[in-house]
Structures are given as C-alpha cells and as structure tokens.
Motif scaffolding. Structure first.
Motif, mmCIF file in Angstrom:
data_model
loop_
_atom_site.group_PDB
_atom_site.id
_atom_site.type_symbol
_atom_site.label_atom_id
_atom_site.label_comp_id
_atom_site.label_asym_id
_atom_site.label_seq_id
_atom_site.Cartn_x
_atom_site.Cartn_y
_atom_site.Cartn_z
ATOM 1 N N THR A 8 0.816 -1.168 -0.173
ATOM 2 C CA THR A 8 -0.173 -0.096 -0.153
ATOM 3 C C THR A 8 1.373 1.149 0.210
ATOM 4 O OG1 THR A 8 -1.973 -1.303 1.028
ATOM 5 C CG2 THR A 8 -1.932 1.363 0.732
ATOM 6 N N ARG B 223 -11.202 -4.999 1.531
ATOM 7 C CA ARG B 223 -10.077 -3.143 1.281
ATOM 8 C C ARG B 223 -10.806 -2.290 0.583
ATOM 9 N NH1 ARG B 223 -4.696 -5.208 2.186
ATOM 10 N NH2 ARG B 223 -5.379 -6.608 3.764
ATOM 11 N N GLU C 218 -8.996 0.654 2.505
ATOM 12 C CA GLU C 218 -7.813 1.455 2.285
ATOM 13 C C GLU C 218 -7.939 2.515 1.326
ATOM 14 O OE1 GLU C 218 -4.544 -1.066 1.037
ATOM 15 O OE2 GLU C 218 -4.261 -1.707 2.740
HETATM 16 MG MG LIG Z 1 -2.014 -2.919 1.882
#
Ligand SMILES: [Mg+2]
Ligand SMILES: Nc1ncnc2c1ncn2[C@@H]1O[C@H](COP(=O)(O)OP(=O)(O)OP(=O)(O)O)[C@@H](O)[C@H]1O
Length: 208
Positions: free
Chosen positions: A166, A192, A195
C-alpha cells in the motif's frame, strides 16, 4: 415466447431464488428470462442487487450479488429492472468516492453535470491503440530500473502481509499526480474498501 409475450426488458418480471452460495445466486423465472448484465433486486426491502451473469437454460439465471447476502434464502422473490449498472463519468467525479452502484459515499453534495455510463463497455478499437512500447516512469528508481512498467500496460503487485504494497501504491499515486499531472483511481474490493477510505483521508490531509 410463452403467453405470446415478446421479450421486453421494460416489463417488471418476478423470479424465485433457487440457490444462494456466497455471492452467487440462482434465480428461476417462469418466462421472460432477464438478459445478461441486467440488474435484479431482492431482499427484505429490495436492497440486495444482483447482476445477471449467465442464463442456465430457458428458466434459470445465475447472477452475482453486489452487496452482502445475509438473510437471502431460497424461495425469496426477485424483481427484474431491465436496466444495467451505470456509473457517473467525467471531470466532476474527480476527488470523489463512489460505491459500486455509482452513488457518492463521501457525504458531499451529489455530483452534478455528469454522464452516466454503462459499466460494460467494448474495448477501444485496435486502430486507436498505440503500437509502440514505451516505458512508464513511476519516479521510483527500484521499479523504473529493475522492473519498468509499460505505458498503457497492466502490472500486479504481490507480497506478503505488511511488506509495503500500500505504501508503494500511495507513492506511485503521489508521483502520478505530482510529476505527470495524471489521474489515479483506487478501487477497493471487499475488506480493502477500508484502504480507499484511508487513502482518501490521507490525500485530503496532504492537500490542506
Ligand atoms: Mg495494504
Ligand atoms: N519503504 C518502506 N520503508 C520503511 N517502512 C515501510 C516501507 N514501506 C512500508 N513500510 C512500513 O510497513 C508498514 C506496512 O506497509 P503497508 O501497509 O504498505 O503494507 P501492505 O503490504 O499494504 O500490507 P497489507 O498486506 O496488510 O495490506 C507501513 O505502515 C510502514 O510503516
């Protein structure tokens, strides 16, 4: 077609769920099978959205539920919409966050002056595609020297948990905007999505 009815996607039709396996849902219809990529609604308040992916014979379709399927059971009623999924496109969506249905989820004003486009589009014709191979500079030396990316190509980033995927992606997005005046798009799948939220907060902080 049965009953002398012509297949018409604008007529609301009803089906019954015959199986639910995770996000994969099978639905049986007596007639007028919904077309591939069309959207169905089901659930208590019709809040579960299913996209038709295949037609299994003349009375059954298999689709994928695009939101959690808790509470979904065999025998539940499904309603056709005759529509396909569309999302807003254009300059006004830059800096905004959307769910898979194209609804803004950042608690800002609804987007205006945007075109709604079907999520299924044909690829650009071969004649318009570049035939030369160019290196896409990310500005990260280790990548540009050891594993250069191709402009217009695709690349995958694999690695164990917590090894810096990331952080690397964020750096690439940062360089893309800073050096190339480019546009980056982040799509989170499942867990995710979190994120995306973190990235959004981070970017907003840097802009202030
Ligand atoms: Mg990540
Ligand atoms: N180049 C780097 N130098 C120093 N520390 C780093 C570097 N890249 C990542 N880290 C550290 O490692 C931590 C985890 O990185 P990151 O969140 O990018 O991992 P990830 O591969 O995305 O993990 P996950 O698989 O859980 O998504 C970061 O919080 C950061 O502190």
């Amino acid at each position: 077609m049965e009953n002398g009815l012509k297949h018409n996607d604008n007529i609301v039709n009803y089906g019954i769920i015959t199986s639910v396996r995770g996000s994969i849902v099978d639905v049986e219809f007596e007639n007028n099978l919904p077309s591939i990529y069309s959207v169905l609604h089901t659930g208590k308040d019709n809040q579960i959205v299913i996209e038709v992916l295949t037609q299994l014979g003349s009375q059954r379709i298999r689709g994928i539920a695009l939101n959690p399927t808790q509470g979904l059971a065999r025998g539940m009623r499904v309603e056709t919409t005759g529509k396909e999924l569309t999302v807003p496109v254009g300059k006004n969506i830059m800096g905004r966050m959307f769910d898979v249905f194209g609804n803004s989820i950042d608690h800002l004003e609804p987007v205006s002056n945007v075109e709604q486009r079907n999520i299924h589009q044909p690829p650009p014709p071969l004649g318009t595609r570049s035939t030369k191979s160019e290196c896409f500079e990310t500005g990260i030396k280790a990548i540009d020297v050891l594993v250069p990316l191709e402009r217009g190509g695709k690349a995958g980033l694999f690695g164990g948990a917590g090894v810096g995927k990331t952080v690397l992606l964020t750096e690439m997005i940062h360089n893309m905007v800073g050096h190339n005046k480019g546009i980056s798009m982040f799509c989170g799948i499942g867990e995710r999505c979190r994120e995306g939220q973190e990235l959004y907060e981070e970017m907003k902080k840097q802009m202030c």
